[in-house]
Scaffold this motif. Structure first.
Motif, PDB file in Angstrom:
ATOM      1  N   LEU A 284       0.862  -1.182   0.000  1.00 44.11           N
ATOM      2  CA  LEU A 284       0.000   0.000   0.000  1.00 44.11           C
ATOM      3  C   LEU A 284       0.897   1.230   0.000  1.00 44.11           C
ATOM      4  N   GLY A 285       1.742   1.356   1.020  1.00 40.72           N
ATOM      5  CA  GLY A 285       2.698   2.453   1.072  1.00 40.72           C
ATOM      6  C   GLY A 285       2.202   3.650   1.865  1.00 40.72           C
ATOM      7  N   TYR A 286       2.992   4.704   1.863  1.00 34.22           N
ATOM      8  CA  TYR A 286       2.632   5.929   2.575  1.00 34.22           C
ATOM      9  C   TYR A 286       1.496   6.638   1.836  1.00 34.22           C
ATOM     10  N   PRO A 287       0.725   7.473   2.529  1.00 39.82           N
ATOM     11  CA  PRO A 287      -0.437   8.110   1.891  1.00 39.82           C
ATOM     12  C   PRO A 287      -0.118   8.804   0.564  1.00 39.82           C
ATOM     13  N   ARG A 288       1.028   9.474   0.478  1.00 38.44           N
ATOM     14  CA  ARG A 288       1.367  10.179  -0.763  1.00 38.44           C
ATOM     15  C   ARG A 288       1.567   9.203  -1.924  1.00 38.44           C
ATOM     16  N   GLN A 289       1.886   7.936  -1.591  1.00 42.19           N
ATOM     17  CA  GLN A 289       2.209   6.967  -2.638  1.00 42.19           C
ATOM     18  C   GLN A 289       0.970   6.300  -3.235  1.00 42.19           C
ATOM     19  N   TRP A 290      -0.149   6.402  -2.557  1.00 46.80           N
ATOM     20  CA  TRP A 290      -1.388   5.890  -3.162  1.00 46.80           C
ATOM     21  C   TRP A 290      -2.456   6.988  -3.223  1.00 46.80           C
ATOM     22  N   LYS A 291      -1.981   8.241  -3.192  1.00 49.64           N
ATOM     23  CA  LYS A 291      -2.873   9.399  -3.231  1.00 49.64           C
ATOM     24  C   LYS A 291      -3.743   9.397  -4.484  1.00 49.64           C
ATOM     25  N   ASN A 292      -3.146   9.054  -5.635  1.00 49.68           N
ATOM     26  CA  ASN A 292      -3.929   9.060  -6.876  1.00 49.68           C
ATOM     27  C   ASN A 292      -5.086   8.077  -6.806  1.00 49.68           C
ATOM     28  N   CYS A 293      -4.858   6.934  -6.191  1.00 47.68           N
ATOM     29  CA  CYS A 293      -5.938   5.959  -6.024  1.00 47.68           C
ATOM     30  C   CYS A 293      -7.032   6.518  -5.125  1.00 47.68           C
ATOM     31  N   ALA A 294      -6.619   7.130  -4.015  1.00 43.29           N
ATOM     32  CA  ALA A 294      -7.596   7.705  -3.088  1.00 43.29           C
ATOM     33  C   ALA A 294      -8.427   8.780  -3.781  1.00 43.29           C
ATOM     34  N   GLU A 295      -7.778   9.585  -4.620  1.00 43.51           N
ATOM     35  CA  GLU A 295      -8.494  10.654  -5.328  1.00 43.51           C
ATOM     36  C   GLU A 295      -9.482  10.103  -6.350  1.00 43.51           C
ATOM     37  N   MET A 296      -9.278   8.856  -6.772  1.00 42.42           N
ATOM     38  CA  MET A 296     -10.211   8.197  -7.682  1.00 42.42           C
ATOM     39  C   MET A 296     -11.261   7.388  -6.933  1.00 42.42           C
ATOM     40  N   GLY A 297     -11.301   7.552  -5.607  1.00 52.90           N
ATOM     41  CA  GLY A 297     -12.302   6.874  -4.808  1.00 52.90           C
ATOM     42  C   GLY A 297     -11.941   5.453  -4.425  1.00 52.90           C
ATOM     43  N   MET A 298     -10.691   5.084  -4.589  1.00 52.98           N
ATOM     44  CA  MET A 298     -10.268   3.733  -4.249  1.00 52.98           C
ATOM     45  C   MET A 298      -9.778   3.672  -2.809  1.00 52.98           C
ATOM     46  N   GLY A 299     -10.012   2.515  -2.196  1.00 60.69           N
ATOM     47  CA  GLY A 299      -9.521   2.259  -0.856  1.00 60.69           C
ATOM     48  C   GLY A 299      -8.703   0.987  -0.829  1.00 60.69           C
ATOM     49  N   VAL A 300      -8.553   0.428   0.359  1.00 58.33           N
ATOM     50  CA  VAL A 300      -7.743  -0.777   0.504  1.00 58.33           C
ATOM     51  C   VAL A 300      -8.314  -1.931  -0.309  1.00 58.33           C
ATOM     52  N   ASP A 301      -9.641  -2.035  -0.381  1.00 59.39           N
ATOM     53  CA  ASP A 301     -10.238  -3.140  -1.146  1.00 59.39           C
ATOM     54  C   ASP A 301      -9.735  -3.170  -2.579  1.00 59.39           C
ATOM     55  N   GLU A 302      -9.615  -2.000  -3.186  1.00 59.02           N
ATOM     56  CA  GLU A 302      -9.174  -1.936  -4.575  1.00 59.02           C
ATOM     57  C   GLU A 302      -7.672  -2.178  -4.719  1.00 59.02           C
ATOM     58  N   LEU A 303      -6.926  -2.013  -3.628  1.00 62.20           N
ATOM     59  CA  LEU A 303      -5.487  -2.219  -3.690  1.00 62.20           C
ATOM     60  C   LEU A 303      -5.047  -3.599  -3.212  1.00 62.20           C
ATOM     61  N   LEU A 304      -5.988  -4.419  -2.758  1.00 65.30           N
ATOM     62  CA  LEU A 304      -5.647  -5.813  -2.474  1.00 65.30           C
ATOM     63  C   LEU A 304      -5.204  -6.474  -3.773  1.00 65.30           C
ATOM     64  N   ARG A 305      -4.200  -7.324  -3.689  1.00 59.27           N
ATOM     65  CA  ARG A 305      -3.741  -8.052  -4.875  1.00 59.27           C
ATOM     66  C   ARG A 305      -4.190  -9.502  -4.788  1.00 59.27           C
ATOM     67  N   GLU A 306      -4.841  -9.968  -5.851  1.00 59.33           N
ATOM     68  CA  GLU A 306      -5.261 -11.369  -5.895  1.00 59.33           C
ATOM     69  C   GLU A 306      -4.041 -12.248  -6.168  1.00 59.33           C
ATOM     70  N   ILE A 307      -3.751 -13.135  -5.239  1.00 66.09           N
ATOM     71  CA  ILE A 307      -2.607 -14.037  -5.352  1.00 66.09           C
ATOM     72  C   ILE A 307      -3.029 -15.371  -5.966  1.00 66.09           C
ATOM     73  N   LEU A 308      -4.089 -15.936  -5.460  1.00 66.39           N
ATOM     74  CA  LEU A 308      -4.663 -17.159  -6.013  1.00 66.39           C
ATOM     75  C   LEU A 308      -6.154 -16.959  -6.211  1.00 66.39           C
TER      76      LEU A 308
END
Length: 327
Positions: A284-308
């Motif tokens: 996920l990283g520091y807030p500044r590193q996923w700021k663009n995602c947050a500005e697009m309305g994304m949260g942790v759910d959208e940043l989870l990575r599907e492994i299997l």
């Protein structure tokens, strides 16, 4: 995809693995998907709010790839929400969990003792750690052995003409030095590289035991630090590579029949393929590193990575690195 008969027979055997083959604990594993995320850094208010908004994922599992925070409070926030939302949770430590902060310098746990304190908190929430038996994933994309490990680093991600003794001064030449040099103590080992070497031997043994017991099952190896130097691309702070892993794990994906290797630490989300094995950086990283995602309305759910089950590898041609903003 259905398991072959021999693999099915193996699944009827013991459900857990450890290096000594002396411990058996049966667990009901999720039947859905396996996700991962790392570097939640819950000391940041924005990250804490985003984590609190994680939605339930019934039937799924989650790997937390280290650096959830620096305190027992951060660990409990991470584990409580993860176990509320997922049927099973795995965690491997990052460097931040191992910090002894200045306010704790006189009385706080250091090194292996600090790591054990983290393990004890994970066990309060039934979160699986590198110190627990490996278990078999029977959900989508399985069967596979889920193998969280802990390796640290030994300053070997450096040019050939830079000595071990000169490695940190070499990084300082470019104003680069990890906070670890001040807050991550190796006690009782003489140095961080000595601790790393001890961990390498420990988890080599455990992974070898897993391969010997389940020769037909692939592994999902989860570690905070990348296993390969060629996966460390740091455009703005290239000399930070010193604190990003060890060359001793370069071939572990081949040696231990890994299907996927999951890591964090770099705060640069990417997917790579090496020798038919998929490597996922899931920070996920520091807030500044996923700021663009947050500005697009994304949260942790959208940043989870599907492994299997995850994406399939292309059968022909080179597979380039996929740089990911999210998902």
């Amino acid at each position: 995809m259905a398991a072959n008969p021999q693999a099915s027979q193996l699944l009827g055997q013991r459900e857990t693995i450890d290096a000594s083959n002396s411990s058996i604990r049966r667990r009901e594993m999720p039947t859905g998907k396996l996700y991962a995320i790392g570097d939640l850094h819950l000391g940041f208010a924005d990250n804490k709010v985003a984590w609190s908004n994680l939605t339930p994922h019934p039937g799924d599992g989650l790997i937390l790839c280290g650096d959830v925070g620096e305190s027992a409070e951060h660990l409990r926030l991470a584990f409580s929400r993860a176990t509320e939302c997922f049927d099973a949770t795995w965690w491997c430590p990052g460097n931040h969990e191992l910090y002894t902060l200045p306010v704790e310098s006189d009385t706080g746990a250091r090194g292996e003792q600090k790591y054990q304190e983290c393990i004890n908190i994970a066990r309060e929430y039934n979160v699986l750690t590198p110190e627990d038996d490996f278990v078999i994933w029977k959900g989508e994309g399985g069967p596979a052995v889920i193998a969280p490990i802990f390796t640290l680093y030994d300053y070997s991600f450096r040019p050939d003409d830079v000595s071990l003794e000169g490695a940190v001064p070499w990084a300082r030449e470019k104003d680069t030095e990890a906070t670890d040099e001040f807050l991550l103590h190796p006690d009782p080992h003489p140095s961080r590289q000595d601790w790393c070497n001890a961990l390498i031997k420990k988890f080599e043994t455990k992974l070898e035991a897993a391969r010997a017991q389940y020769p037909l099952l692939p592994l999902v190896i989860a570690n905070h630090w990348p296993l390969r130097e060629d996966l460390v691309t740091l455009k703005f702070i290239p000399r930070f590579s010193l604190w990003c892993g060890t060359k001793l794990t370069d071939d572990w994906h081949r040696r231990f029949n890994a299907k996927v290797v999951v890591s964090g630490h770099l705060h640069i989300r990417r997917t790579d393929w090496k020798d038919g094995c998929r490597f996922e950086e899931v920070s996920l990283g520091y807030p500044r590193q996923w700021k663009n995602c947050a500005e697009m309305g994304m949260g942790v759910d959208e940043l989870l990575r599907e492994i299997l089950p995850g994406p399939e590898i292309r059968k022909t041609g080179e597979v380039p690195t996929r740089w990911r903003m999210y998902g």
